[in-house]
Design an enzyme around this catalytic site. Structure first.
Site, mmCIF file in Angstrom:
data_model
loop_
_atom_site.group_PDB
_atom_site.id
_atom_site.type_symbol
_atom_site.label_atom_id
_atom_site.label_comp_id
_atom_site.label_asym_id
_atom_site.label_seq_id
_atom_site.Cartn_x
_atom_site.Cartn_y
_atom_site.Cartn_z
ATOM 1 N N HIS A 212 -5.396 -6.621 0.998
ATOM 2 C CA HIS A 212 -5.587 -6.710 -0.452
ATOM 3 C C HIS A 212 -6.976 -6.202 -0.849
ATOM 4 O O HIS A 212 -7.146 -5.623 -1.919
ATOM 5 C CB HIS A 212 -5.415 -8.161 -0.919
ATOM 6 C CG HIS A 212 -4.029 -8.691 -0.736
ATOM 7 N ND1 HIS A 212 -3.202 -8.994 -1.806
ATOM 8 C CD2 HIS A 212 -3.309 -8.969 0.380
ATOM 9 C CE1 HIS A 212 -2.041 -9.445 -1.347
ATOM 10 N NE2 HIS A 212 -2.091 -9.436 -0.017
ATOM 11 N N ASP B 34 -6.184 -9.451 -8.332
ATOM 12 C CA ASP B 34 -5.000 -9.321 -7.484
ATOM 13 C C ASP B 34 -3.834 -10.053 -8.138
ATOM 14 O O ASP B 34 -4.016 -11.099 -8.754
ATOM 15 C CB ASP B 34 -5.289 -9.938 -6.107
ATOM 16 C CG ASP B 34 -4.257 -9.541 -5.072
ATOM 17 O OD1 ASP B 34 -3.099 -10.002 -5.181
ATOM 18 O OD2 ASP B 34 -4.582 -8.762 -4.161
ATOM 19 N N GLN C 41 -8.245 3.659 9.896
ATOM 20 C CA GLN C 41 -6.828 4.055 9.941
ATOM 21 C C GLN C 41 -6.492 5.304 9.132
ATOM 22 O O GLN C 41 -5.724 6.146 9.596
ATOM 23 C CB GLN C 41 -5.935 2.888 9.492
ATOM 24 C CG GLN C 41 -4.454 3.274 9.500
ATOM 25 C CD GLN C 41 -3.537 2.089 9.468
ATOM 26 O OE1 GLN C 41 -3.403 1.402 10.465
ATOM 27 N NE2 GLN C 41 -2.904 1.841 8.335
ATOM 28 N N TRP D 2 2.273 -2.550 3.199
ATOM 29 C CA TRP D 2 2.325 -1.483 2.201
ATOM 30 C C TRP D 2 1.190 -0.472 2.359
ATOM 31 O O TRP D 2 1.391 0.729 2.228
ATOM 32 C CB TRP D 2 2.353 -2.046 0.780
ATOM 33 C CG TRP D 2 2.515 -0.931 -0.224
ATOM 34 C CD1 TRP D 2 1.693 -0.634 -1.270
ATOM 35 C CD2 TRP D 2 3.560 0.064 -0.248
ATOM 36 N NE1 TRP D 2 2.155 0.473 -1.946
ATOM 37 C CE2 TRP D 2 3.300 0.920 -1.335
ATOM 38 C CE3 TRP D 2 4.678 0.315 0.546
ATOM 39 C CZ2 TRP D 2 4.120 2.009 -1.655
ATOM 40 C CZ3 TRP D 2 5.494 1.397 0.231
ATOM 41 C CH2 TRP D 2 5.215 2.225 -0.846
ATOM 42 N N GLU E 177 6.905 -8.877 2.262
ATOM 43 C CA GLU E 177 7.751 -7.763 1.794
ATOM 44 C C GLU E 177 7.782 -6.594 2.771
ATOM 45 O O GLU E 177 8.310 -5.526 2.451
ATOM 46 C CB GLU E 177 7.296 -7.300 0.400
ATOM 47 C CG GLU E 177 6.017 -6.525 0.343
ATOM 48 C CD GLU E 177 4.758 -7.360 0.448
ATOM 49 O OE1 GLU E 177 3.679 -6.756 0.536
ATOM 50 O OE2 GLU E 177 4.856 -8.617 0.452
#
Length: 481
Positions: free
Chosen positions: A22, A126, A363, A381, A402
């Protein structure tokens, strides 16, 4: 991305949920807003502030005169500085204990001791820190909620109330986890026709009618309706049907992704040193990749929260070894639950010439390296979107939340992913890695992945890109009082 000439500097307070996945996108958005002319206050928890200083150095959060870092407590007892915090405990703590410290911080930012700082004029929070809406209402400033999930994951959460109403969750008993019940297809969720119950965000797989995470999702999705607007780090072309379904039930929704492409417009070198990794990166990975052929390396990283059993770790290891493919495998210090991640010495010996192990890496740079040909991922995500931005196909092993929904869309809608069974076995790892890297299906997925990369780049273009024009609208919402 020209900065808007603001008559008086506007001040955006950006507050992410205190977890790695996040913080990253919120920091990208904060840098973009700073480039647009906003004064930024970025709010971390004290725990993560300490972790960032440890991983990035003592000056990492000095900030700039108009981009400052502040902290609030997370309300949890102290814990090991390198461990990922327990998510349900963190959700409960932020919900019940963070509003007052956040109010106090806003009062301090607007007080006489901050005379060099413009008054707070908007909040970007958020999506699962919705307690901040109360503080925004008290101040009389607009607040945008940034849901850092995919649009499909967010839509899954938005339907939790309906799933309960229809009696689909909580599960009658634990046997429903494995008796085929979760395999049933649902045809009534717009934008997700024929999704299986198991492909919706995983918190619904509970037998407890008072499950905290289900209650938390219901609370946060209900409060989402009170925001001035909602933003998502995705792009219209990728999730068109889902975004249209969300737009029918919520305040204005703006897709402003991929943020990593929109952020390329920000040329301020002073901001480039502001990073958000909670683990120390090992950039040597990139030097190693430089010595490898194009599309020859499998990148393996299960993200910042996934934990696995020692047995699962060993199955992944031997599956990778038996595929005979070259690999870069990121193994966090806390990847194995309640244990240290110990790999068999025979595996290390067999793969020493074609495998590199590291504990964390930059990454985005790894995924965009020409040597990377495939990504074995937990389907978080950020990882999924970064893979799309790099045109890299995926093997998906979703862990929770999710991630399973992202996996379903990758494998059945976007055709850039293959799913691996949760009960991981080395033979399946070997065959999927081989298919991904040298098989015909892998080649088709690579083509599809490159098509999505091109569409993502188009969305971020200043000349008519859907996400770029949405970003301009978001700025206008933040400027409205």
């Amino acid at each position: 991305m020209g900065s808007i000439s603001l008559p008086e500097k506007h001040h955006a307070v950006c507050i992410p949920y205190p977890a790695q996945g996040h913080i990253n996108p919120m920091l990208k958005l904060a840098k973009i807003l700073h480039h647009k002319g906003f004064h930024i206050t970025f709010v971390n928890t004290e725990f993560n502030h300490k972790r960032l200083l440890k991983s990035r150095g003592p000056d990492a959060l000095n900030g700039l005169p108009d981009f400052q870092f502040k902290t609030i407590p997370d309300g949890l007892p102290p814990s090991d500085v390198d461990a990922t915090q327990d998510i349900p405990s963190l959700c409960e703590s932020t919900t019940t204990r963070c509003l007052d410290p956040f109010r106090n911080l806003l009062a301090e930012l607007n007080g006489p001791s901050s005379s060099q700082v413009p008054p707070v004029s908007c909040i970007v929070s958020d999506g699962v820190m919705s307690f901040t809406l109360e503080a925004a209402a008290e101040l009389g400033v607009p607040e945008i909620l940034f849901w850092t999930t995919s649009a499909c994951g967010f839509l899954g959460y938005m339907h939790y109330a309906k799933l309960i109403e229809k009696g689909l969750t909580p599960l009658k008993d634990a046997s429903y986890l494995s008796n085929g019940y979760l395999e049933q297809s649902l045809d009534w969720i717009p934008g997700m026709k024929d999704i299986r119950l198991k492909d919706l965000p995983s918190f619904l797989r509970t037998t407890n009618p008072d499950d905290y995470m289900v209650k938390f999702v219901l609370q946060e999705t209900e409060r989402a309706k009170k925001a001035s607007a909602i933003i998502l780090n995705t792009f219209q072309e990728l999730e068109d049907d889902v975004i249209n379904a969300l737009s029918a039930i919520l305040p204005p929704i703006y897709t402003i992704g991929p943020l990593q492409f929109l952020q390329k417009e920000v040329k301020d070198e002073r901001l480039s040193v502001l990073g958000s990794n909670l683990w120390k990166e090992e950039p040597e990975c990139l030097d190693w990749l430089d010595s490898k052929d194009p599309n020859s390396v499998v990148y393996v990283n299960f993200g910042s929260i996934t934990v696995m059993t020692p047995g699962q770790l060993v199955e992944f290891a031997w599956g990778l070894a038996n595929s005979k493919q070259t690999f870069l495998w990121i193994i966090r210090p806390d990847l194995v639950s309640g244990d240290s991640a110990i790999l068999p010495p025979e595996f290390l010996e067999e793969t020493k010439d074609r495998g590199l192990l590291a504990s964390w890496c930059p990454q985005e740079q790894v995924l965009s390296h020409p040597a990377i040909g495939g990504f074995l991922t937990h389907s978080g995500w950020n990882s999924t979107l970064e893979s799309i931005c790099s045109g890299v196909p995926m093997i998906c092993w979703p862990f929770f939340a999710e991630q399973q929904t992202n996996c379903w869309f990758c494998c059945t809608k976007w055709y850039n992913g293959l799913e691996i069974d949760n009960n991981v076995k080395r033979d399946e790892v070997e065959s999927l890695v081989t298919e991904l890297m040298v098989g015909e299906k892998g080649m088709d997925m690579k083509k599809k992945a490159l098509e999505w990369k091109n569409k993502a780049e188009e969305a971020a273009k200043s000349s008519g890109g859907s996400s770029y024009s949405n970003l301009e609208k978001v700025v206008q919402v933040l400027l409205s009082k």
